[in-house]
Design a protein around this motif. Structure first.
Motif, PDB file in Angstrom:
ATOM      1  N   TYR A  83       0.740  -1.268  -0.176  1.00  0.00           N
ATOM      2  CA  TYR A  83      -0.086   0.155  -0.038  1.00  0.00           C
ATOM      3  C   TYR A  83       1.028   1.253   0.010  1.00  0.00           C
ATOM      4  CZ  TYR A  83      -2.747   4.078   1.679  1.00  0.00           C
ATOM      5  OH  TYR A  83      -3.306   5.222   1.668  1.00  0.00           O
ATOM      6  N   PHE A 126      -2.739   6.923   6.977  1.00  0.00           N
ATOM      7  CA  PHE A 126      -2.459   5.636   7.738  1.00  0.00           C
ATOM      8  C   PHE A 126      -1.233   5.424   8.524  1.00  0.00           C
ATOM      9  CE2 PHE A 126      -5.688   3.903   4.092  1.00  0.00           C
ATOM     10  CZ  PHE A 126      -6.573   4.794   4.626  1.00  0.00           C
ATOM     11  N   ALA A 151      -6.525  11.823   6.012  1.00  0.00           N
ATOM     12  CA  ALA A 151      -6.754  10.392   6.074  1.00  0.00           C
ATOM     13  C   ALA A 151      -5.813   9.911   7.005  1.00  0.00           C
ATOM     14  CB  ALA A 151      -6.667   9.743   4.739  1.00  0.00           C
ATOM     15  N   TYR A 178      -9.309  16.564   1.509  1.00  0.00           N
ATOM     16  CA  TYR A 178     -10.085  16.217   0.293  1.00  0.00           C
ATOM     17  C   TYR A 178     -11.427  16.759   0.497  1.00  0.00           C
ATOM     18  CZ  TYR A 178      -6.711  12.653  -0.941  1.00  0.00           C
ATOM     19  OH  TYR A 178      -5.531  11.752  -1.384  1.00  0.00           O
ATOM     20  N   LEU A 189     -10.137   7.990  -6.869  1.00  0.00           N
ATOM     21  CA  LEU A 189      -8.972   7.353  -6.491  1.00  0.00           C
ATOM     22  C   LEU A 189      -8.312   6.700  -7.788  1.00  0.00           C
ATOM     23  CD1 LEU A 189      -7.830   7.375  -3.743  1.00  0.00           C
ATOM     24  CD2 LEU A 189      -8.561   5.136  -3.516  1.00  0.00           C
ATOM     25  N   HIS A 235       0.955  12.863  -6.883  1.00  0.00           N
ATOM     26  CA  HIS A 235       0.603  12.001  -5.841  1.00  0.00           C
ATOM     27  C   HIS A 235       1.469  10.624  -5.666  1.00  0.00           C
ATOM     28  CE1 HIS A 235      -3.269  11.809  -3.490  1.00  0.00           C
ATOM     29  NE2 HIS A 235      -2.527  10.640  -3.140  1.00  0.00           N
TER      30      HIS A 235
END
Ligand SMILES: Cc1cc2nc3c(=O)[nH]c(=O)nc-3n(C[C@H](O)[C@H](O)[C@H](O)COP(=O)(O)O)c2cc1C
Ligand SMILES: O=C(O)C(=O)c1ccccc1
Length: 356
Positions: free
Chosen positions: A22, A78, A106, A132, A164, A254
């Motif tokens: 991830y 995260f 996030a 966002y 996304l 990104h």
């Protein structure tokens, strides 16, 4: 550890493979992911000599926020997947380093707790907040108020994610949800009280395909803080950003996680810097792993750069200490490259010092 690559290797050993994927992965064929780093390897530096300066000064002020160096922490989601201390560790390390941390919306830690941790490490930490913008503007406004109350000094609206990107590693690993106990704490709806106890509902982050310049104007009307946009790759959008009174832009793809096959950020930087013409600060992220990478970006017109994955690798490898080591490694590496280029201050670097 001597390099970001060594931190990545250490992080990879410690992380659940799906979580490593991830953090490390990009969209689809990961062409842009690789290109962000390989583009720096194609550029050559030309030092200036005999400029006689004993000591460098890396410090700068960006939109009113002082930073000890032109290397900031990009917003990444995260952090508690990387280390149990999560964003608290990152915030302390960034504050100790005196650099700006752009907190991800996030985050797996509430912005209030992140700000408190940063304040333990430094009296006046430079925290910015990435947004966002949600289709529910009332909810977006509530987050803005929370972040302001926590003491953030700027908002960074991510504009490269109308939807996304598709990350095939996550599909392969079926990584689509946070493990039990982790949540996107800034999306907790604290007013909501459905079960009669103090249960609070966590919303999902919604990507807003309908976002347009009016939403940026809306946000500017809701806050006195500077509003930057993150994810600009087209020179015309950079011009529009100036026209629409945006405070600053982040040239970003990104980290290769959104639209695959877009160019490396360093390759579009010169045209964007030219379009902006100094009207507002230009930041850049994507693929910065060495001091020489940062030197090239600053020489080609960025006011500062930001690092995403390197900080995650430091966090996974060693918590707060690991993030501190990564930031100090990048600082020392940048300082040395600047000295070797004959610069005393980042602003001494010029485009003629970079060759293809
Ligand atoms: C694991 C991960 C999570 C990210 N989460 C966010 C996010 O929540 N918001 C955002 O604007 N950008 C996010 N980004 C993009 C980063 O802000 C940044 O643009 C990118 O990581 C820079 O490239 P680098 O990782 O090569 O330094 C994320 C990137 C990664 C790798
Ligand atoms: O993973 C990402 O790159 C990202 O930006 C994101 C978006 C929404 C939720 C979590 C992370």
């Amino acid at each position: 550890m001597r390099s970001i690559a060594e931190f990545e290797a250490a992080a990879r050993e410690r992380l659940d493979p799906a979580h490593y994927d991830y953090f490390a992965g990009g969209a689809q064929d990961e062409i842009t992911l690789r290109e962000n780093e390989s583009a720096y390897k194609r550029l050559r530096l030309i030092p200036r000599v005999l400029r006689g300066s004993d000591k460098r000064d890396l410090s700068l002020t960006l939109l009113g926020t002082p930073s000890s160096m032109p290397i900031l922490v990009a917003p990444t989601a995260f952090h508690r997947l990387a280390h149990p201390d999560g964003e608290l560790a990152t915030a302390k390390a960034a504050a100790r380093a005196g650099t700006i941390l752009i907190v991800s919306m996030a985050a797996t830690t509430a912005i209030e707790d992140i700000a408190a941790a940063a304040r333990e490490a430094a009296p006046d930490p430079g925290l910015w907040f990435q947004l966002y913008l949600q289709p529910d503007l009332e909810f977006s406004e509530a987050i803005v108020r929370r972040a302001e109350a926590a003491g953030v000094k700027a908002f960074v609206v991510t504009v490269d994610s109308p939807v996304l990107g598709r990350r095939e590693r996550d599909d392969r690993n079926a990584f689509h949800d946070l493990p039990p106990g982790l949540a996107v704490e800034n999306l907790r709806n604290l007013g909501e009280n459905r079960s009669g106890g103090n249960a609070s509902h966590v919303r999902e982050i919604v990507m807003s395909a309908g976002l347009n310049w009016d939403h940026i104007a809306w946000l500017r009307g809701k806050t006195k803080l500077p509003v930057l946009i993150k994810g600009v790759l087209h020179a015309e959008d950079a011009r529009l950003a100036v026209h629409h009174g945006v405070a600053g832009i982040v040239v970003s793809n990104h980290g290769g996680r959104q639209l695959d096959t877009v160019p490396a950020t360093i390759d579009v930087l010169p045209e964007i810097a030219a379009a902006v013409g100094g009207a507002l600060p230009v930041l850049l992220d994507g693929g910065i792993r060495r001091g020489t990478d940062a030197v090239k970006a600053l020489a080609l017109g960025a006011d500062a750069v930001a690092v995403g994955r390197p900080v995650v690798w430091g966090l996974a490898a060693g918590g707060r200490e690991g993030v501190s080591e990564v930031l100090e490694l990048l600082r020392a590496d940048f300082d040395q490259a600047l000295a070797l280029c004959g610069g005393r201050h980042p602003a001494d670097l010029t485009p003629d010092q970079v060759r293809r």
